[in-house]
Design an enzyme around this catalytic site. Structure first.
Site, PDB file in Angstrom:
ATOM      1  CG  ASP A  45       7.035   8.557  -4.588  1.00 12.02           C
ATOM      2  OD1 ASP A  45       6.807   9.764  -4.354  1.00 12.02           O
ATOM      3  OD2 ASP A  45       6.247   7.820  -5.201  1.00 12.02           O
ATOM      4  N   GLY A  46      11.483   8.023  -3.124  1.00 13.45           N
ATOM      5  CA  GLY A  46      12.528   7.489  -2.244  1.00 13.45           C
ATOM      6  C   GLY A  46      13.043   8.540  -1.281  1.00 13.45           C
ATOM      7  CB  THR A 161       0.514   2.885  -5.758  1.00 11.57           C
ATOM      8  OG1 THR A 161       1.270   3.647  -4.809  1.00 11.57           O
ATOM      9  CG2 THR A 161      -0.944   3.270  -5.667  1.00 11.57           C
ATOM     10  CB  ALA A 162       5.012   0.811  -3.518  1.00 13.18           C
ATOM     11  CB  SER A 166       5.296  -5.321  -8.443  1.00 18.33           C
ATOM     12  OG  SER A 166       5.794  -5.623  -7.150  1.00 18.33           O
TER      13      SER A 166
END
Length: 264
Positions: A45-46, A161-162, A166
């Protein structure tokens, strides 16, 4: 059809890039890093975020495809052993376009109230450069609260979702045109009080963060962090632009969530 490939840069990803270019040579496909119609990301994803920002000036003319050479990602959903099938599908245009909302960030700073605008596919965070982090949170030009804490995060639906997750934010389906604000360690006591809950804003809303004390901020745009000095305000909006993804098969968002966080 013109295409390009953005590789993570490791041996496995670079080798796959060369193999795919060789396979594409058998079709009416032209490798073009300047004006591609399809951008293939090989990595995670990065890498996908890097590819997005490299070609964000062509959002209305490009579709993104991701191959993961590590763990399954939310944007990179093809595996290396499927590369030949993917090449064939791209060459034969066996896909449909799915569009995801983006976040528009406007930073107003300096004596002349200069403006810098950015787009984020995942999120934007704001933190103090060293002093206390205190900002007024205004919704549609009306003050909502005075926030004190470590920082704030505004995410797109796909970006929930990233980092947003958190921080305790909700997961949002990418078809929803909205943005979500989550807190980072807010201060709540008898003197100071914040809402203490993530806030979801519809497309027609604007959120402004106005500094109260320190005016130097570390502002992230996805994976890039930028130091802005003498900030007057940061404006968050759901962008009019969208990111286009080439979808070749049925792979629903909630299945991605399940595979990434529950069972893979």
């Amino acid at each position: 059809m013109k295409y390009t490939i953005v590789s993570k840069g490791d041996e496995k990803s670079n080798l796959l890039k060369m193999q795919m270019k060789e396979s594409f040579s058998q079709y009416d496909m032209e490798y073009d890093e300047k004006e591609p119609s399809a951008v293939i990301s090989i990595g995670g994803d990065g890498t996908f975020l890097s590819a997005f920002h490299k070609y964000q000036h062509r959002l209305d003319r490009v579709a993104f495809i991701g191959i993961h050479t590590g763990h399954l990602g939310f944007y990179a959903d093809w595996r290396p052993n499927e590369a030949e099938r993917l090449v064939e599908a791209i060459a034969n245009k066996e896909y449909k376009i799915v569009s995801y909302p983006l976040l528009k960030i406007t930073v107003v700073f300096g004596m002349g109230h200069e403006r810098e605008e950015y787009l984020a596919l995942n999120e934007s965070t704001i933190k103090s450069s060293g002093g206390p982090f205190v900002v007024d949170v205004n919704i549609n030009d009306s003050q909502f609260e005075r926030f004190r804490g470590d920082g704030l995060c505004m995410s797109t639906p796909s970006g929930t979702t990233a980092y947003n997750k958190s921080l305790g934010g909700a997961l949002m389906h990418p078809s929803i045109e909205a943005m979500q604000l989550t807190e980072m360690a807010s201060i709540n006591n008898r003197v100071y009080r914040t809402i203490g809950s993530p806030l979801v804003f519809p497309k027609h809303h604007t959120v402004q963060l106005v500094p109260v004390q320190d005016k130097n901020f570390q502002i992230s745009i996805d994976h890039v962090s930028i130091l802005h000095r003498d900030v007057k305000e940061i404006i968050y909006q759901v962008s009019e632009e969208k990111a286009n993804f080439a979808r070749f098969r049925y792979f629903p968002f909630w299945r991605r969530v399940h595979d990434s966080f529950i069972e893979n």
